[in-house]
Design an enzyme around this catalytic site. Structure first.
Site, PDB file in Angstrom:
ATOM      1  N   GLY A  23       0.823  -1.197   0.000  1.00  0.00           N
ATOM      2  CA  GLY A  23       0.000   0.000   0.000  1.00  0.00           C
ATOM      3  C   GLY A  23       0.856   1.245   0.000  1.00  0.00           C
ATOM      4  O   GLY A  23       2.006   1.223   0.441  1.00  0.00           O
ATOM      5  N   THR A  24       0.281   2.354  -0.496  1.00  0.00           N
ATOM      6  CA  THR A  24       1.007   3.619  -0.566  1.00  0.00           C
ATOM      7  C   THR A  24       0.043   4.721  -0.963  1.00  0.00           C
ATOM      8  O   THR A  24      -1.132   4.463  -1.220  1.00  0.00           O
ATOM      9  CB  THR A  24       2.156   3.526  -1.590  1.00  0.00           C
ATOM     10  N   THR A  25       0.531   5.948  -1.010  1.00  0.00           N
ATOM     11  CA  THR A  25      -0.222   7.071  -1.561  1.00  0.00           C
ATOM     12  C   THR A  25       0.714   7.881  -2.441  1.00  0.00           C
ATOM     13  O   THR A  25       1.750   8.366  -1.972  1.00  0.00           O
ATOM     14  CB  THR A  25      -0.782   7.976  -0.442  1.00  0.00           C
TER      15      THR A  25
END
Length: 225
Positions: A23-25
């Protein structure tokens, strides 16, 4: 069974044996004269944070950057390949590559190896042909030019915010401020995003890097509770 035990039970039954949850942004916002790219710094493997301060903004050429999401190993290999090819192209032609060239080179690598890769990236930057531009390349290898782009698990939490507050031809400071605000919101809501915020503003004059520590976020848990 406590709420925490239920959460752990739920987490481990979703993932297959040996499967890794990532996951990341990441996001890229054009402004008048260039583009701002932004990312958090958390690299996670399931519920374990493998790296708190990873740099997900990779320079592909002098005026082009890539925001990485998905498998860290896959995206690091891809950006190394694209950086090498673009550098070789510049040496052969004596010109700087366009953002479109870099995006479609990345698209080709991802599409031709989509069964072996887990990589969703944003390629953004400035060139004398199109000015500031943003391209998103999905896990399957589709390449789209967009007014602005977001990616990673945290992007679903800030879709409405960016739809509401983004506008064309913002100033560099306005775009950077909005990018930080959106990334900080995503980091607050998404368990797979966190750490620090890194931004890079890209214009015809060059690149300008900025770092915001975890204790300096423009929005955080204290603003929610």
């Amino acid at each position: 069974m406590t709420d925490l035990q239920i959460l752990h039970e739920h987490t481990y039954t979703i993932l297959k044996e040996g499967e890794v949850s990532t996951g990341t942004t990441i996001l890229a916002l054009p402004f008048d004269g260039g583009v701002v790219v932004c990312a958090d710094s958390r690299t996670s493997t399931g519920s374990y944070v493998a790296n708190r301060v990873s740099d997900k903004l990779v320079q592909l050429s002098e005026y082009i950057y890539c925001c990485r999401s998905g498998s860290a190993a896959d995206t690091q290999a891809l950006t190394d390949y694209v950086h090498y090819f673009l550098n070789q192209w510049s040496l052969d032609t004596g010109r700087q590559p366009t953002v479109k060239t870099a995006a479609h080179l990345m698209r080709r690598l991802i599409y031709n190896n989509k069964d072996q890769l887990q990589a969703g990236v944003i390629v953004a930057g400035w060139d004398p042909v199109d000015g500031g531009s943003v391209y998103t390349i999905t896990l399957g290898g589709s390449c789209l030019e967009l007014p602005f782009a977001t990616g990673g698990s945290g992007s679903i939490f800030i879709a409405g915010l960016l739809d509401s507050e983004f506008r064309p031809n913002m100033s560099k400071d306005e775009a950077r401020s909005l990018a930080k605000k959106a990334c900080a919101h995503a980091m607050t809501r998404d368990g797979s995003s966190g750490g620090v915020i890194r931004t890079v503003a890209i214009t015809s004059e060059g690149v300008d890097r900025d770092y915001t520590g975890g204790n300096e976020l423009p929005f955080g848990p204290s603003a929610v509770w």
